[in-house]
Design a protein around this motif. Structure first.
Motif, PDB file in Angstrom:
ATOM      1  N   SER A 130     -21.734  46.276  14.063  1.00  0.00           N
ATOM      2  CA  SER A 130     -21.243  47.223  13.064  1.00  0.00           C
ATOM      3  C   SER A 130     -21.307  46.661  11.652  1.00  0.00           C
ATOM      4  O   SER A 130     -21.283  47.398  10.694  1.00  0.00           O
ATOM      5  N   ASP A 131     -21.390  45.343  11.531  1.00  0.00           N
ATOM      6  CA  ASP A 131     -21.430  44.721  10.206  1.00  0.00           C
ATOM      7  C   ASP A 131     -22.242  43.435  10.318  1.00  0.00           C
ATOM      8  O   ASP A 131     -21.705  42.361  10.511  1.00  0.00           O
ATOM      9  N   SER A 132     -23.563  43.544  10.200  1.00  0.00           N
ATOM     10  CA  SER A 132     -24.440  42.404  10.428  1.00  0.00           C
ATOM     11  C   SER A 132     -24.306  41.337   9.350  1.00  0.00           C
ATOM     12  O   SER A 132     -24.753  40.219   9.528  1.00  0.00           O
ATOM     13  N   LYS A 133     -23.679  41.654   8.225  1.00  0.00           N
ATOM     14  CA  LYS A 133     -23.522  40.658   7.161  1.00  0.00           C
ATOM     15  C   LYS A 133     -22.202  39.906   7.272  1.00  0.00           C
ATOM     16  O   LYS A 133     -21.923  39.022   6.466  1.00  0.00           O
ATOM     17  N   LYS A 134     -21.405  40.264   8.261  1.00  0.00           N
ATOM     18  CA  LYS A 134     -20.100  39.632   8.413  1.00  0.00           C
ATOM     19  C   LYS A 134     -20.266  38.147   8.678  1.00  0.00           C
ATOM     20  O   LYS A 134     -21.152  37.734   9.414  1.00  0.00           O
ATOM     21  N   LYS A 135     -19.416  37.325   8.086  1.00  0.00           N
ATOM     22  CA  LYS A 135     -19.494  35.877   8.259  1.00  0.00           C
ATOM     23  C   LYS A 135     -18.242  35.382   8.964  1.00  0.00           C
ATOM     24  O   LYS A 135     -17.138  35.612   8.492  1.00  0.00           O
ATOM     25  N   ILE A 136     -18.440  34.758  10.102  1.00  0.00           N
ATOM     26  CA  ILE A 136     -17.322  34.146  10.817  1.00  0.00           C
ATOM     27  C   ILE A 136     -17.175  32.728  10.297  1.00  0.00           C
ATOM     28  O   ILE A 136     -18.134  31.968  10.284  1.00  0.00           O
ATOM     29  N   ASP A 137     -16.008  32.357   9.863  1.00  0.00           N
ATOM     30  CA  ASP A 137     -15.868  31.025   9.274  1.00  0.00           C
ATOM     31  C   ASP A 137     -14.737  30.212   9.896  1.00  0.00           C
ATOM     32  O   ASP A 137     -14.310  29.221   9.328  1.00  0.00           O
ATOM     33  N   HIS A 138     -14.264  30.659  11.051  1.00  0.00           N
ATOM     34  CA  HIS A 138     -13.145  29.935  11.634  1.00  0.00           C
ATOM     35  C   HIS A 138     -13.053  30.246  13.126  1.00  0.00           C
ATOM     36  O   HIS A 138     -13.169  31.393  13.540  1.00  0.00           O
ATOM     37  N   VAL A 139     -12.854  29.197  13.951  1.00  0.00           N
ATOM     38  CA  VAL A 139     -12.590  29.384  15.371  1.00  0.00           C
ATOM     39  C   VAL A 139     -11.567  28.337  15.801  1.00  0.00           C
ATOM     40  O   VAL A 139     -11.594  27.196  15.337  1.00  0.00           O
ATOM     41  N   LYS A 140     -10.654  28.750  16.658  1.00  0.00           N
ATOM     42  CA  LYS A 140      -9.642  27.835  17.180  1.00  0.00           C
ATOM     43  C   LYS A 140      -9.943  27.562  18.644  1.00  0.00           C
ATOM     44  O   LYS A 140     -10.126  28.492  19.439  1.00  0.00           O
ATOM     45  N   ILE A 141      -9.979  26.279  18.999  1.00  0.00           N
ATOM     46  CA  ILE A 141     -10.182  25.872  20.387  1.00  0.00           C
ATOM     47  C   ILE A 141      -8.908  25.176  20.852  1.00  0.00           C
ATOM     48  O   ILE A 141      -8.421  24.254  20.189  1.00  0.00           O
ATOM     49  N   THR A 142      -8.403  25.589  21.983  1.00  0.00           N
ATOM     50  CA  THR A 142      -7.161  25.028  22.512  1.00  0.00           C
ATOM     51  C   THR A 142      -7.440  24.322  23.827  1.00  0.00           C
ATOM     52  O   THR A 142      -8.095  24.879  24.714  1.00  0.00           O
ATOM     53  N   CYS A 143      -6.943  23.097  23.930  1.00  0.00           N
ATOM     54  CA  CYS A 143      -7.053  22.313  25.159  1.00  0.00           C
ATOM     55  C   CYS A 143      -5.720  22.398  25.894  1.00  0.00           C
ATOM     56  O   CYS A 143      -4.671  22.072  25.335  1.00  0.00           O
ATOM     57  N   LEU A 144      -5.774  22.848  27.148  1.00  0.00           N
ATOM     58  CA  LEU A 144      -4.571  22.988  27.959  1.00  0.00           C
ATOM     59  C   LEU A 144      -4.650  22.035  29.154  1.00  0.00           C
ATOM     60  O   LEU A 144      -5.718  21.866  29.750  1.00  0.00           O
ATOM     61  N   LYS A 145      -3.512  21.447  29.500  1.00  0.00           N
ATOM     62  CA  LYS A 145      -3.481  20.441  30.556  1.00  0.00           C
ATOM     63  C   LYS A 145      -2.448  20.795  31.608  1.00  0.00           C
ATOM     64  O   LYS A 145      -1.409  21.380  31.307  1.00  0.00           O
ATOM     65  N   SER A 146      -2.739  20.408  32.850  1.00  0.00           N
ATOM     66  CA  SER A 146      -1.742  20.464  33.913  1.00  0.00           C
ATOM     67  C   SER A 146      -1.719  19.112  34.604  1.00  0.00           C
ATOM     68  O   SER A 146      -2.670  18.340  34.523  1.00  0.00           O
ATOM     69  N   SER A 147      -0.637  18.825  35.277  1.00  0.00           N
ATOM     70  CA  SER A 147      -0.494  17.544  35.960  1.00  0.00           C
ATOM     71  C   SER A 147       0.373  17.749  37.198  1.00  0.00           C
ATOM     72  O   SER A 147       0.832  18.854  37.485  1.00  0.00           O
ATOM     73  N   LYS A 148       0.618  16.682  37.926  1.00  0.00           N
ATOM     74  CA  LYS A 148       1.488  16.780  39.097  1.00  0.00           C
ATOM     75  C   LYS A 148       2.902  17.188  38.701  1.00  0.00           C
ATOM     76  O   LYS A 148       3.563  17.961  39.381  1.00  0.00           O
TER      77      LYS A 148
END
Length: 703
Positions: free
Chosen positions: A103-121
């Motif tokens: 819908s907007d080919s000129k749109k610029k993405i300038d930010h992404v958040k990556i989250t690391c999630l952990k589980s343990s015993k």
């Protein structure tokens, strides 16, 4: 009464006709099924086994498509030796979002958040431990072409970031437990919901392959989404170098089974009987045999690998200061042996590597790989931790760091760099006495493995021969195959399925499949003319060559065939010649004279002529690259290392005395047979002229 008899007679005829019709249908059904490949899937106790049909060539294509899908995917995490690292292909990530951007080919993405999630015993639910924010500018030229410029990053945890091309690599500094598990989510700016990352499992698991086959009896041109769901995961678990090494070997073994199965020109191929006649084993498979590499030796290697892993873990905590790390190294009395590659060819580098590895084993030093050899890590999987930036991050700046440390630590961090020259392959060493420093750096291009075990005055001879039950024939190959194995991904790229060679020579896949077949007895010939032939390969390819100078190599192979004529007749084997040479003209000329015909690759139809009076040459006709004389060192190493793998599959080896490439491969092959070592233009016959490995190991700067 007569009418009833006629009716019964007609009914009998009709019944016979129906029976015949059913028989014909049954026969056609069986014939149709036998013309397909049979795969046996799992079955419950209430049902018979399910037979799934698919050609082996189709399975090889499946591997290639799965690899291509994996390499194009945007996210590759690794939990290796207690550290988590992430590799992101942002071009792929952004392309996945092009539908949103229509819908907007000129749109610029300038930010992404990556989250690391952990589980343990302690806490089985996944909870966030790190938020990573990546800032960049994206230019979308059209719905297919995307570029981005990385700007900056920040995170809630300590990490390091490297950015090359469209790949961003992230190393989280915290050390985790082996039982920890991870998930990862991402969220673009402007989106109110996080998405869960999924990634492809590699090497490809056979359980996933069979699961796909159970749902798809017919080969399709593209893989359905159900296969990628099966081969992808969203939970990251821990792997040691040893575990990755074993996993890679198992995957390559199964892929070699498929290669051999694809070479059999028949329409029935059964994975529960794969293959029907055992293919020729690769060296790393031979090395698992206790009769070849004794159990005492294998236990010795395994103990060192466990020690290497534990010590690496104990001294590589990224959250500690360098001084704390040095203090820990001194407390544990850890000593290092750093391998430094030479600037010469592949054989020189490998021979020096294996000798350095043996010294590390004998002296209980922590072997550290050369940091400046990326193509090695790309092609070969090691059973040891090959990440020096993790284990010794301080090494590159050691001199400047030492100045600010206490005198006690400075005095204990002794360093020595030693270059081995030509004396190494015939001189005894006491490595504890001769090299007492804590950090050793070994340079060179010579080998000393054979002398270490063969010399009567070697202080390590008794331990190697009596305690470990090793000998001159197996020690180099057992060492080589205990630390190196070829990566499945690179094997697939080197030997693509259905590869057709329209040139004079054979395709890489034809060569591999022929060498795997027990129907052939491959004799390997390696002729080295000189590095100049590789440097000027294109300019000399049209020049004439005096082929008669190399006749002794082919005469020698003919002698070998005559000497073993009864063996070949008894075993129904066909002798073939696999030819390697740095001079493309030698291979081209030999192929024009004695090329192994295409009919020989139809292995099930026995159309290959068994004429021992006529040589049958198997070779490619492509130029060779020298790793030290090309701008594409990655490709040169890939081609060279897989040529050595193919050469190692040969049952007998004829090599150039002045060359080390053929010699080190013959030792690594674990065939444990005498070698025929020839000089160009000399020695016309090989009758009873073979040399024991113990003798050959001293030629040309040693093994």
């Amino acid at each position: 009464m007569i009418r009833i008899k006629k009716i019964l007679y007609l009914l009998t005829k009709i019944q016979r006709i129906i029976g015949l019709f059913i028989f014909i249908l049954t026969f056609l059904f069986i014939f149709h099924n036998d013309s397909k490949v049979q795969w046996h899937g799992g079955a419950s106790s209430q049902s018979a086994p399910v037979r799934i049909k698919r050609p082996a060539t189709g399975l090889l294509s499946l591997y290639e498509e799965a690899l291509s899908h994996r390499e194009k995917s945007s996210f590759h995490p690794m939990f290796h030796n207690h550290y988590v690292s992430l590799k992101l292909n942002f071009t792929s990530m952004i392309k996945d979002y092009l539908n949103y951007l229509k819908s907007d080919s000129k749109k610029k993405i300038d930010h992404v958040k990556i989250t690391c999630l952990k589980s343990s015993k302690a806490m089985k639910d996944f909870y966030p431990i790190c938020h990573i924010y990546l800032n960049f500018r994206v230019n979308i030229f059209n719905l297919k072409e995307v570029s981005f410029t990385f700007l900056s990053h920040n995170s809630s945890c300590s990490l390091s970031l490297t950015n090359t091309s469209d790949i961003i690599s992230l190393d989280i500094h915290e050390m985790f437990l082996a039982e920890d598990k991870f998930r990862f989510t991402y969220q673009w700016r402007g989106f109110d919901r996080e998405k869960l990352f999924r990634w492809s499992q590699w090497p490809l698991k056979t359980s996933c392959l069979k699961s796909y086959l159970n749902r798809n009896q017919r080969q399709s041109s593209t893989l359905p989404s159900i296969f990628f769901q099966c081969s992808s995961v969203n939970i990251l678990t821990h792997s040691t170098s040893r575990e990755l090494f074993i996993r890679e070997q198992e995957a390559v073994s199964y892929w070699l089974d498929l290669q051999y199965g694809a070479s059999i020109n028949r329409k029935v191929f059964d994975t529960n009987n794969l293959p029907t006649k055992s293919r020729r084993l690769a060296p790393f498979e031979i090395a698992k045999n206790n009769q070849v590499c004794p159990q005492k030796f294998q236990n010795w290697i395994l103990n060192y690998q466990k020690w290497h892993e534990n010590i690496s873990l104990n001294i590589s905590n990224r959250s500690t200061t360098f001084e704390e790390q040095f203090q820990r190294i001194i407390e544990l009395d850890v000593r290092f042996l750093i391998y430094k590659k030479s600037t010469t060819g592949i054989a020189d580098r490998m021979i020096h590597f294996i000798t350095t590895y043996l010294v590390a084993l004998l002296t209980n030093r922590l072997l550290i790989f050369d940091t400046n050899w990326p193509e090695f890590i790309d092609v070969i999987q090691s059973s040891l931790n090959y990440q020096p930036h993790t284990v010794i991050p301080w090494f590159a700046q050691l001199n400047s760091i030492k100045k600010n440390l206490s005198l006690t630590i400075q005095n204990n961090l002794t360093v020595k760099a030693h270059r081995f020259l030509t004396e190494r392959y015939k001189q005894d060493y006491d490595y504890e006495k001769d090299f007492p420093e804590r950090i050793l750096i070994f340079k060179g291009h010579t080998g000393g493995v054979i002398h270490t075990i063969a010399s009567n005055s070697s202080i390590y001879r008794k331990f190697l021969t009596i305690d470990l039950e090793m000998n001159t024939e197996n020690i180099f190959g057992c060492l080589y195959n205990s630390i190196f194995t070829y990566r499945l991904s690179q094997s697939i790229k080197r030997f693509p399925s259905n590869s057709l060679n329209k040139q004079l020579g054979h395709s890489s896949q034809q060569i591999l499949q022929a060498l795997l077949s027990p129907r052939f007895f491959p004799i390997g010939i390696q002729i080295r003319v000189g590095d100049k032939t590789m440097i000027h390969a294109n300019s000399i390819s049209h020049e004439k060559i005096n082929f008669e100078k190399f006749n002794n190599f082919f005469t020698c192979s003919q002698d070998l065939i005559y000497m073993n004529e009864n063996l070949f007749r008894r075993t129904n084997q066909i002798p073939i010649i696999f030819l390697l040479s740095d001079d493309i003209r030698i291979r081209q000329t030999a192929l024009k004279r004695w090329k192994l015909p295409f009919e020989c690759f139809r292995l099930s139809k026995n159309k290959c002529p068994s004429n021992n009076d006529h040589l049958q040459i198997l070779a490619n006709s492509n130029p060779v690259l020298h790793i030290s004389h090309t701008n594409n060192s990655m490709l040169a190493f890939q081609l060279g290392i897989f040529d050595s793998f193919l050469f190692s599959l040969c049952e007998q080896h004829i090599i150039t005395t002045k060359s080390r490439f053929g010699r080190f491969t013959a030792f690594a092959s674990l065939k444990q047979r005498n070698i025929y070592s020839l000089n160009i233009g000399k020695q016309s016959s090989c009758h009873n002229q073979s040399s024991p490995l113990a003798t050959v190991g001293y030629l040309r700067l040693g093994i």
